[in-house]
Design an enzyme around this catalytic site. Structure first.
Site, PDB file in Angstrom:
ATOM      1  N   THR A 155       0.826  -1.203   0.000  1.00  0.00           N
ATOM      2  CA  THR A 155       0.000   0.000   0.000  1.00  0.00           C
ATOM      3  C   THR A 155       0.859   1.251   0.000  1.00  0.00           C
ATOM      4  OG1 THR A 155      -1.681  -1.252   1.206  1.00  0.00           O
ATOM      5  CG2 THR A 155      -1.949   1.124   1.163  1.00  0.00           C
ATOM      6  N   TYR A 190       8.537 -13.078  -8.316  1.00  0.00           N
ATOM      7  CA  TYR A 190       9.084 -13.209  -9.666  1.00  0.00           C
ATOM      8  C   TYR A 190      10.020 -14.402  -9.845  1.00  0.00           C
ATOM      9  CZ  TYR A 190      10.938 -12.124 -14.269  1.00  0.00           C
ATOM     10  OH  TYR A 190      11.292 -12.216 -15.583  1.00  0.00           O
ATOM     11  N   ARG A 197       0.264 -11.614  -5.555  1.00  0.00           N
ATOM     12  CA  ARG A 197       1.289 -10.682  -6.040  1.00  0.00           C
ATOM     13  C   ARG A 197       2.631 -11.366  -6.264  1.00  0.00           C
ATOM     14  NH1 ARG A 197       0.430  -5.148  -5.928  1.00  0.00           N
ATOM     15  NH2 ARG A 197      -1.532  -4.481  -4.988  1.00  0.00           N
ATOM     16  N   ILE A 231      -3.462  -6.425   9.192  1.00  0.00           N
ATOM     17  CA  ILE A 231      -2.601  -5.401   8.617  1.00  0.00           C
ATOM     18  C   ILE A 231      -3.413  -4.820   7.470  1.00  0.00           C
ATOM     19  CG2 ILE A 231      -0.434  -4.945   7.420  1.00  0.00           C
ATOM     20  CD1 ILE A 231       0.831  -7.132   9.152  1.00  0.00           C
TER      21      ILE A 231
END
Length: 300
Positions: free
Chosen positions: A52, A114, A145, A211
């Site tokens: 964020t 990745y 993600r 969170i």
């Protein structure tokens, strides 16, 4: 579900946005004002420069400036947790050492993205980081993600073998896995929801809190939800959660943190735009967001 202790970092931890000025440079003054606003709004701790906070586009020297500014603004009132996670183990170790010098109280480290390491690689990555520091570490599992999931057994192996691995932000959406971690974790290891909308479900399994993204915009409302749950007042917690749910979901109608920054602007606390490759909210997105915020009572 009975909560017998308070978690080390509290129950409602906003993942702070990173304010930028009109030129999309760091606005450290605004970052300090936002940190103070969140403390006064009920935050139990702050995550600085996580997802964020646009961590992919804030370079290492800027991250250190940001950590230092937030620590100064918070002035010991609540813990400040620096996101130091990267997909290179050695870089993470070196950066964590620099971050520790800024006065932060702990680290958050995301699953490497990745390069798609196997579970043994994940274990060795986090174990190497943990062995390099005395700081408490929050793991962050977000397959959406990172393209891989850190399995429950890997999390538990770290929790049992590394005394300073003290918590995980679980955003896998896999409640069976989350329950498995909660049920088998060592005493003192905390499981946080990584999604506002899943917080109550995870707390019912024994998680300690969240969170939070929405904690930037409505910290008092999110704090009330987790505190009600922690006291076992589940009916009141569910009512408060249902009332805020449209905004929890609405903030993610496009890539985070586009809409949470727009929401702060709408409530009269602008924090600037987002850096490319993200783009600012469209007029249509802003109008829909404003409608949702009025619906839940966050905007007049």
């Amino acid at each position: 579900m009975e909560f017998k202790r308070d978690p080390r970092f509290g129950r409602m931890i906003p993942a702070m946005v990173t304010p930028f000025n009109a030129d999309l440079e760091l606005d450290l003054d605004r970052a300090q004002e936002l940190a103070d606003r969140l403390v006064r709004g009920g935050a139990d701790a702050l995550i600085v420069n996580g997802t964020t906070g646009e961590s992919p586009t804030v370079f290492y020297p800027q991250k250190l400036e940001l950590f230092r500014a937030v620590v100064r603004a918070v002035n010991g009132r609540i813990p400040v947790i620096a996101n130091v996670g990267d997909n290179c183990t050695a870089d993470t170790v070196y950066f964590a050492q620099d971050a520790a010098k800024q006065g932060v109280d702990g680290f958050m480290c995301v699953v490497p993205y990745y390069n798609k390491p196997p579970q043994e690689g994940l274990y060795r990555h986090f174990k190497t980081i943990a062995d390099s520091t005395d700081m408490p570490i929050i793991l962050y599992n977000i397959p959406g993600r990172c393209s891989i999931n850190m399995e429950g057994d890997t999390t538990l192996r770290l929790a049992h073998n590394c005394d300073n691995v003290v918590a995980i932000k679980e955003a896998s959406g896999n409640f069976e896995q989350i329950k498995y971690i909660i049920d088998n974790a060592p005493a003192g290891f905390d499981v946080y929801s990584g999604d506002d909308s899943s917080t109550l479900d995870i707390m019912e399994l024994g998680g300690v809190g969240v969170i939070s993204t929405i904690g930037n915009v409505a910290p008092d409302r999110m704090k009330a939800i987790v505190d009600l749950a922690a006291k076992g007042e589940w009916d009141a917690a569910r009512e408060a959660n249902e009332a805020l749910m449209p905004l929890m979901k609405g903030l993610f109608e496009t890539s985070n943190p586009i809409l949470v920054k727009e929401a702060l602007s709408l409530v009269g606390f602008p924090v600037g735009g987002v850096r490319l490759p993200l783009v600012d909210a469209t007029p249509e997105q802003s109008a829909r967001l404003a409608s949702i915020m009025r619906e839940v009572g966050v905007l007049d």
